[in-house]
Design an enzyme around this catalytic site. Structure first.
Site, mmCIF file in Angstrom:
data_model
loop_
_atom_site.group_PDB
_atom_site.id
_atom_site.type_symbol
_atom_site.label_atom_id
_atom_site.label_comp_id
_atom_site.label_asym_id
_atom_site.label_seq_id
_atom_site.Cartn_x
_atom_site.Cartn_y
_atom_site.Cartn_z
ATOM 1 C CG LEU A 98 23.187 30.975 45.449
ATOM 2 C CD1 LEU A 98 21.625 30.344 45.376
ATOM 3 C CD2 LEU A 98 23.908 30.334 44.400
ATOM 4 C CG ASP A 150 27.643 37.120 52.788
ATOM 5 O OD1 ASP A 150 28.673 37.155 52.676
ATOM 6 O OD2 ASP A 150 26.808 38.262 52.181
ATOM 7 C CB THR A 191 44.788 33.933 41.637
ATOM 8 O OG1 THR A 191 45.052 34.340 40.387
ATOM 9 C CG2 THR A 191 44.757 35.078 42.757
ATOM 10 C CG ASP A 192 48.224 33.139 37.928
ATOM 11 O OD1 ASP A 192 47.266 33.715 38.047
ATOM 12 O OD2 ASP A 192 48.510 32.487 36.604
ATOM 13 C CD GLU A 193 44.716 37.843 38.246
ATOM 14 O OE1 GLU A 193 44.752 39.062 38.738
ATOM 15 O OE2 GLU A 193 44.193 37.474 37.409
ATOM 16 C CE1 TYR A 223 40.163 37.400 42.499
ATOM 17 C CE2 TYR A 223 42.149 37.520 40.809
ATOM 18 C CZ TYR A 223 41.082 36.814 41.630
ATOM 19 O OH TYR A 223 41.352 35.314 41.507
ATOM 20 C CB ALA A 277 45.693 43.994 46.333
ATOM 21 N N PRO A 326 36.102 42.563 22.177
ATOM 22 C CG PRO A 326 35.095 43.269 24.239
ATOM 23 C CD PRO A 326 34.686 42.361 23.171
ATOM 24 C CE1 TYR A 333 38.658 45.221 28.037
ATOM 25 C CE2 TYR A 333 39.894 44.150 29.890
ATOM 26 C CZ TYR A 333 38.628 44.492 29.297
ATOM 27 O OH TYR A 333 37.597 44.260 30.135
HETATM 28 P P1 NAD Z 1 33.141 32.627 40.305
HETATM 29 O O1 NAD Z 1 33.298 34.402 40.325
HETATM 30 O O2 NAD Z 1 32.715 32.333 39.218
HETATM 31 O O3 NAD Z 1 32.474 32.265 41.507
HETATM 32 C C1 NAD Z 1 32.553 32.609 43.000
HETATM 33 C C2 NAD Z 1 31.530 31.947 43.917
HETATM 34 O O4 NAD Z 1 31.733 32.609 45.024
HETATM 35 C C3 NAD Z 1 29.929 32.216 43.265
HETATM 36 O O5 NAD Z 1 29.276 31.098 43.519
HETATM 37 C C4 NAD Z 1 29.489 33.142 44.383
HETATM 38 O O6 NAD Z 1 28.188 33.053 44.744
HETATM 39 C C5 NAD Z 1 30.348 32.792 45.595
HETATM 40 N N1 NAD Z 1 30.429 34.123 46.482
HETATM 41 C C6 NAD Z 1 30.829 35.333 46.327
HETATM 42 N N2 NAD Z 1 30.973 35.975 47.392
HETATM 43 C C7 NAD Z 1 30.330 35.234 48.503
HETATM 44 C C8 NAD Z 1 30.154 35.500 49.739
HETATM 45 N N3 NAD Z 1 30.356 36.647 50.473
HETATM 46 N N4 NAD Z 1 29.621 34.271 50.527
HETATM 47 C C9 NAD Z 1 29.611 33.135 49.920
HETATM 48 N N5 NAD Z 1 29.756 32.775 48.720
HETATM 49 C C10 NAD Z 1 30.133 33.744 47.789
HETATM 50 O O7 NAD Z 1 34.918 32.312 40.531
HETATM 51 P P2 NAD Z 1 35.657 31.218 39.999
HETATM 52 O O8 NAD Z 1 36.334 31.809 38.939
HETATM 53 O O9 NAD Z 1 34.830 29.896 40.214
HETATM 54 O O10 NAD Z 1 36.776 31.040 41.005
HETATM 55 C C11 NAD Z 1 36.868 30.389 42.256
HETATM 56 C C12 NAD Z 1 38.086 30.832 43.255
HETATM 57 O O11 NAD Z 1 39.228 30.274 42.344
HETATM 58 C C13 NAD Z 1 38.126 32.040 43.649
HETATM 59 O O12 NAD Z 1 38.758 32.213 45.046
HETATM 60 C C14 NAD Z 1 39.439 32.610 42.529
HETATM 61 O O13 NAD Z 1 39.946 33.736 43.334
HETATM 62 C C15 NAD Z 1 40.124 31.444 42.041
HETATM 63 N N6 NAD Z 1 40.803 31.445 40.967
HETATM 64 C C16 NAD Z 1 40.003 31.488 39.939
HETATM 65 C C17 NAD Z 1 40.613 31.324 38.583
HETATM 66 C C18 NAD Z 1 39.861 31.375 37.521
HETATM 67 O O14 NAD Z 1 40.639 31.439 36.329
HETATM 68 N N7 NAD Z 1 38.540 31.817 37.331
HETATM 69 C C19 NAD Z 1 42.095 31.027 38.660
HETATM 70 C C20 NAD Z 1 42.853 30.853 39.967
HETATM 71 C C21 NAD Z 1 42.103 31.042 41.222
HETATM 72 O O1 DAU Z 2 45.319 34.022 36.742
HETATM 73 C C1 DAU Z 2 44.037 33.741 37.378
HETATM 74 C C2 DAU Z 2 43.032 34.678 37.275
HETATM 75 O O2 DAU Z 2 42.598 34.807 35.839
HETATM 76 C C3 DAU Z 2 41.808 34.625 38.180
HETATM 77 O O3 DAU Z 2 42.517 34.646 39.700
HETATM 78 C C4 DAU Z 2 40.816 35.465 38.112
HETATM 79 O O4 DAU Z 2 39.639 35.198 39.182
HETATM 80 C C5 DAU Z 2 40.359 35.179 36.569
HETATM 81 O O5 DAU Z 2 39.238 36.388 36.318
HETATM 82 C C6 DAU Z 2 41.463 35.495 35.802
HETATM 83 O O6 DAU Z 2 41.866 36.927 35.558
HETATM 84 P P1 DAU Z 2 42.376 37.636 34.285
HETATM 85 O O7 DAU Z 2 42.175 39.060 34.468
HETATM 86 O O8 DAU Z 2 43.552 37.287 33.675
HETATM 87 O O9 DAU Z 2 41.040 37.208 33.276
HETATM 88 P P2 DAU Z 2 40.077 37.795 32.267
HETATM 89 O O10 DAU Z 2 39.287 36.688 31.742
HETATM 90 O O11 DAU Z 2 39.213 38.873 32.882
HETATM 91 O O12 DAU Z 2 41.190 38.507 31.005
HETATM 92 C C7 DAU Z 2 41.982 37.524 30.638
HETATM 93 C C8 DAU Z 2 42.782 38.507 29.838
HETATM 94 O O13 DAU Z 2 42.134 39.207 28.653
HETATM 95 C C9 DAU Z 2 43.350 39.740 30.452
HETATM 96 O O14 DAU Z 2 44.796 39.820 29.939
HETATM 97 C C10 DAU Z 2 42.447 40.840 30.070
HETATM 98 C C11 DAU Z 2 42.090 40.414 28.546
HETATM 99 N N1 DAU Z 2 40.578 40.946 28.418
HETATM 100 C C12 DAU Z 2 39.580 40.573 29.153
HETATM 101 C C13 DAU Z 2 38.361 40.982 28.831
HETATM 102 C C14 DAU Z 2 37.265 40.818 29.857
HETATM 103 C C15 DAU Z 2 40.413 41.435 27.155
HETATM 104 O O15 DAU Z 2 41.271 41.747 26.393
HETATM 105 N N2 DAU Z 2 39.213 41.774 26.813
HETATM 106 C C16 DAU Z 2 38.044 41.662 27.634
HETATM 107 O O16 DAU Z 2 36.730 41.974 27.343
#
Ligand code: NAD
Ligand code: DAU
Length: 364
Positions: free
Chosen positions: A47, A71, A142-144, A167, A169, A222, A224
Site C-alpha cells: 500500500l 513489503d 513491460t515493453d519498455e 524504471y 532498467a 501538459p 511533453y
Molecule cells: P501501480 O503503480 O499502479 O501499482 C503498483 C502496486 O505495487 C501498488 O499497489 C503498490 O502499493 C505495490 N507496491 C509497490 N511497492 C511495493 C513493495 N515494496 N511491496 C509490496 N507492494 C508494493 O502499477 P501498475 O501500473 O498497476 O503496474 C503493475 C505491474 O505491471 C508493474 O510491475 C509494471 O511494471 C507492470 N506494467 C505496467 C504497465 C502500465 O501501463 N501501467 C504496462 C506494462 C507492465
Molecule cells: O509501456 C508500458 C509502460 O507504460 C509501463 O511499463 C509503465 O509502468 C507505465 O507508466 C507506462 O509508461 P509511459 O512512460 O509510457 O506512461 P506515461 O503515462 O507516464 O506517459 C505516456 C506518454 O505520455 C509518454 O510519452 C510521456 C507522455 N506524457 C506523460 C505525462 C505524465 C506527457 O506528454 N505528459 C505528461 O504529463
C-alpha cells in the site's frame, strides 16, 4: 467464516498476487476471485501511494480472498508469508511503475523492482525446493525493456533489451533475474512484457488519467516535447485476461508480448480525450483542446513503443477485446462517475509530487 479462514480442504490452489491493490493488480485480483471461486487468492501489497484498497471494495468480503500488507523489499516478511500460505502460483506485479518518478529517485526502483523481485524468487525457490511440479512464478513486465523504436517496426520477444530509463532498467534487471532462476535453479517461471495500459483505477500521475483529471478541473494539459511520442494502448481488463491466459496456458520458461494493436501519438490521444470529455461534460466543441500546453520534455524520452503480440495469439489464442474509442470513452466516464476515488488518491503527497514535476517543466 471470515475471508481469512478460507477452508483449505476446499481450496484447489493458492495464488499469491503481489501489487494487487495497484492499477493492473486490482483488475487481476478481481478477475481471479470471481472466475476461480475454488482458488484462494492472496493479495500481497505494501500500500504505497499507488496501492489503494478502495480498488477492491467489491471483492474484500469474498470467501476466497485474503489481503496481506507486506513489503517485497523485506526478505523476512516475504519468507514468512510464503511459509504461511505455501502458494502454488505467484503472479508478481508489485513495482514502482512511473518513469518520471524513476528519473527523480532511481534507487527506490532498484530496491522495489530488483531487490523485491529477487526476494520473491528466493522465497518461491525455498518453498518449492522439494517439489516444483505444477508450480508457477509469473513475472509481469513491460515493453519498455526493449528501448525505443523509430517510425517503423515492432518489439518481438526476440528484440534485444535496451532499457533507457531508470524504471525500464530496473524492470529489465528483474526480468534477467527471473530467467536466471529458471536456468540456474529450474524455477518454473513465465514472463510477459506489455504495452501501456489504460482504464478505471489508473493513478492520475500517468498520461490518460492526468489529462482527464485536469480537464475536469479546467487545468492546463501538459504534453511533453513535440507531442509526437507514440504508445500502444491496451485496455487494462484485457491485460488482466491475458495474464490469466498466460498463467494457466503459457509454456514454462517462455516470454509473451502483450499489446493492444492501438498506437497513438500523444498529441492525437490528448485531443481525442479532449473531444470525448467535451461531449460528456456538455462543453462546446474544442473547449478542452484550448487547455493543451506543450512543456519541457522528459529526459531520455523513448520515442515509440509498438508490440508484435502474434506469439500470444498464435500459441494461446489471446487477442485484445475492446476498440480504442470505446475504451477511452468508458475510461473518461469512469473518472466522472468516481470523483470520490479520485479525490482520495489525489492526496497531499500527490499534490507535492505534481507541483514539483510540473513547476520544473514550466507548467503550473
Ligand atoms: P501501480 O503503480 O499502479 O501499482 C503498483 C502496486 O505495487 C501498488 O499497489 C503498490 O502499493 C505495490 N507496491 C509497490 N511497492 C511495493 C513493495 N515494496 N511491496 C509490496 N507492494 C508494493 O502499477 P501498475 O501500473 O498497476 O503496474 C503493475 C505491474 O505491471 C508493474 O510491475 C509494471 O511494471 C507492470 N506494467 C505496467 C504497465 C502500465 O501501463 N501501467 C504496462 C506494462 C507492465
Ligand atoms: O509501456 C508500458 C509502460 O507504460 C509501463 O511499463 C509503465 O509502468 C507505465 O507508466 C507506462 O509508461 P509511459 O512512460 O509510457 O506512461 P506515461 O503515462 O507516464 O506517459 C505516456 C506518454 O505520455 C509518454 O510519452 C510521456 C507522455 N506524457 C506523460 C505525462 C505524465 C506527457 O506528454 N505528459 C505528461 O504529463
Amino acid at each position: 467464516m471470515t475471508n481469512n479462514d478460507t477452508n483449505d480442504a476446499m481450496t484447489k490452489q493458492t495464488l499469491l498476487i503481489t501489487g494487487g491493490a495497484g492499477f493492473i493488480g486490482s483488475h487481476v485480483v478481481r478477475l481471479l476471485v470471481y472466475k476461480y471461486p475454488d482458488y484462494r487468492i492472496v493479495n500481497l501489497d505494501a500500500l504505497t501511494y499507488a496501492g489503494n484498497l478502495e480498488n477492491l471494495r467489491d471483492v474484500e468480503h469474498a470467501p476466497n480472498y485474503v489481503f496481506e500488507r507486506a513489503d517485497i523489499t523485506s526478505p523476512d516478511e516475504i519468507k514468512a508469508l510464503f511459509e504461511k500460505y505455501r502458494p502454488d502460483g505467484v503472479i508478481h506485479l508489485a513495482a514502482e511503475s512511473h518513469v518520471d518518478r524513476s528519473i527523480a529517485n532511481p534507487l527506490a526502483f532498484v530496491e522495489t523492482n530488483v531487490m523485491g523481485t529477487v526476494n520473491l524468487l528466493n522465497a518461491a525457490r525455498n518453498i518449492w525446493k522439494d517439489d516444483a511440479g505444477g508450480k508457477r512464478f509469473y513475472h509481469v513486465s513491460t515493453d519498455e525493456v526493449y528501448g525505443s523504436l523509430g517510425e517503423e517496426g515492432l518489439f518481438t520477444e526476440e528484440t534485444r533489451y535496451d532499457p533507457r530509463s531508470p524504471y525500464s532498467a530496473s524492470k529489465a534487471a528483474s526480468d534477467h533475474f527471473v530467467r536466471a532462476y529458471f536456468h540456474t535453479y529450474d524455477l518454473p517461471v513465465v514472463l510477459s512484457n506489455c504495452s501501456n495500459n489504460y482504464g478505471p483505477n489508473h493513478f492520475p500521475e500517468k498520461l490518460i488519467p492526468l489529462i482527464i483529471n485536469n480537464i475536469k478541473q479546467d487545468k492546463p494539459l501538459p504534453v511533453y516535447g513535440d507531442g509526437k511520442y507514440t504508445r500502444d494502448w491496451l485496455w487494462v481488463k484485457d491485460h488482466a485476461s491475458a495474464i490469466d491466459t498466460i498463467f494457466h496456458k503459457g509454456r514454462t520458461g517462455e516470454t509473451y508480448n502483450i499489446g493492444g494493436n492501438n498506437e497513438w501519438k500523444n498529441i492525437d490521444l490528448v485531443e481525442k480525450l479532449c473531444d470525448i470529455m467535451d461531449e460528456l461534460l456538455g462543453k462546446p466543441a474544442g473547449a478542452s483542446r484550448r487547455l493543451i500546453t506543450f512543456v519541457k520534455d522528459r529526459p531520455g524520452h523513448d520515442r515509440r513503443y509498438a508490440i508484435d503480440a502474434s506469439k500470444l495469439k498464435t500459441e494461446l489464442g489471446w487477442e485484445p477485446s475492446i476498440k480504442a474509442e470505446a475504451g477511452f470513452r468508458e475510461t473518461a466516464q469512469w473518472y466522472l462517475d468516481n470523483d470520490a476515488w479520485l479525490q482520495h488518491v489525489v492526496s497531499g503527497a500527490y499534490q507535492q509530487y505534481y507541483n514539483q514535476q510540473y513547476q520544473t517543466t514550466g507548467n503550473k
